[in-house]
Design a protein around this motif. Structure first.
Motif, mmCIF file in Angstrom:
data_model
loop_
_atom_site.group_PDB
_atom_site.id
_atom_site.type_symbol
_atom_site.label_atom_id
_atom_site.label_comp_id
_atom_site.label_asym_id
_atom_site.label_seq_id
_atom_site.Cartn_x
_atom_site.Cartn_y
_atom_site.Cartn_z
ATOM 1 N N HIS A 186 -12.928 -0.756 -5.196
ATOM 2 C CA HIS A 186 -12.826 0.280 -4.165
ATOM 3 C C HIS A 186 -11.972 1.474 -4.589
ATOM 4 O O HIS A 186 -11.955 2.492 -3.908
ATOM 5 N N GLU A 187 -11.301 1.388 -5.715
ATOM 6 C CA GLU A 187 -10.417 2.472 -6.142
ATOM 7 C C GLU A 187 -11.204 3.469 -6.997
ATOM 8 O O GLU A 187 -11.672 3.131 -8.083
ATOM 9 N N PRO A 188 -11.376 4.696 -6.489
ATOM 10 C CA PRO A 188 -12.238 5.665 -7.154
ATOM 11 C C PRO A 188 -11.928 5.878 -8.634
ATOM 12 O O PRO A 188 -12.846 5.955 -9.456
ATOM 13 N N ASN A 201 -11.297 -4.875 0.326
ATOM 14 C CA ASN A 201 -11.988 -3.610 0.621
ATOM 15 C C ASN A 201 -13.051 -3.252 -0.410
ATOM 16 O O ASN A 201 -13.379 -2.088 -0.603
ATOM 17 N N MET A 228 -16.127 -2.231 1.864
ATOM 18 C CA MET A 228 -16.093 -0.764 1.767
ATOM 19 C C MET A 228 -16.678 -0.113 3.009
ATOM 20 O O MET A 228 -16.349 1.031 3.323
ATOM 21 N N SER A 267 -14.664 1.797 5.917
ATOM 22 C CA SER A 267 -14.071 3.131 5.834
ATOM 23 C C SER A 267 -15.034 4.103 5.169
ATOM 24 O O SER A 267 -15.248 4.048 3.954
ATOM 25 N N LYS A 273 -14.482 7.153 4.705
ATOM 26 C CA LYS A 273 -13.672 7.993 3.816
ATOM 27 C C LYS A 273 -13.542 7.337 2.440
ATOM 28 O O LYS A 273 -13.704 7.994 1.408
ATOM 29 N N ALA A 274 -13.272 6.033 2.417
ATOM 30 C CA ALA A 274 -13.146 5.311 1.146
ATOM 31 C C ALA A 274 -14.493 5.260 0.420
ATOM 32 O O ALA A 274 -14.558 5.434 -0.805
ATOM 33 N N MET A 275 -15.573 5.050 1.170
ATOM 34 C CA MET A 275 -16.910 5.040 0.567
ATOM 35 C C MET A 275 -17.227 6.390 -0.051
ATOM 36 O O MET A 275 -17.728 6.472 -1.174
ATOM 37 N N ASP A 276 -16.923 7.452 0.680
ATOM 38 C CA ASP A 276 -17.192 8.800 0.186
ATOM 39 C C ASP A 276 -16.388 9.083 -1.084
ATOM 40 O O ASP A 276 -16.908 9.658 -2.044
ATOM 41 N N ALA A 277 -15.133 8.658 -1.105
ATOM 42 C CA ALA A 277 -14.293 8.873 -2.289
ATOM 43 C C ALA A 277 -14.834 8.111 -3.495
ATOM 44 O O ALA A 277 -14.891 8.644 -4.610
ATOM 45 N N ALA A 278 -15.237 6.870 -3.279
ATOM 46 C CA ALA A 278 -15.770 6.050 -4.379
ATOM 47 C C ALA A 278 -17.076 6.641 -4.911
ATOM 48 O O ALA A 278 -17.249 6.803 -6.124
#
Length: 145
Positions: free
Chosen positions: A68-70, A103, A108, A111, A113-118
């Motif tokens: 999950h960490e871009p 996550n 994922m 969120s 926001k997290a999906m978009d960042a990844a």
């Protein structure tokens, strides 16, 4: 419609690809078992990489990432593209509690926001049309993402 062979841990490996080739029973493309994408995993699994590097089928194969960490997804996507990989598959559908608690996978989806960042980090480092994602069918069909 294209037919993909989704991965199964400890089954969808190089020996399995060879078996499918020998049986002349091939999907349109393959997806590897997942590579865990986290800060402390700096080396990709050689066992799974062999499925990419020695793919005997002549069909495209996508390397699957779960995380999950871009920044680490982007790092590992770049490593995969140094191999004979058609692209990267981001797993956003694994329902396993241990994966979701971190996550990753289906976790994922909690969120946007997290999906978009990844997804953004992956799009920034991958060639056009080389990003694939796995999501539960109900999410995709509902037009939520």
């Amino acid at each position: 419609m294209l037919l993909a062979l989704a991965p199964m841990k400890d089954v969808t490996d190089l020996a399995f690809l060879n078996t499918l080739k020998d049986l002349n029973s091939l999907p349109d493309y393959f997806i590897t078992e997942y590579f865990r994408t986290v800060a402390h995993h700096k080396k990709m699994s050689p066992y799974i990489l062999r499925s990419i590097d020695e793919n005997p089928t002549g069909r495209p194969i996508y390397g699957q990432l779960v995380g999950h960490e871009p920044e680490y997804l982007a790092r590992d996507a770049q490593v995969l593209m140094e191999h004979a990989c058609a692209g990267v598959d981001l797993n956003m559908g694994c329902p396993a509690p241990i994966v979701c608690r971190r996550n990753a996978g289906g976790g994922m989806l909690r969120s946007l926001k997290a999906m978009d960042a990844a997804l953004g980090a992956l799009r920034d480092v991958l060639p056009p049309r080389s990003l694939h994602r796995q999501m539960p069918p109900g999410i995709r069909n509902a037009g939520r993402v």
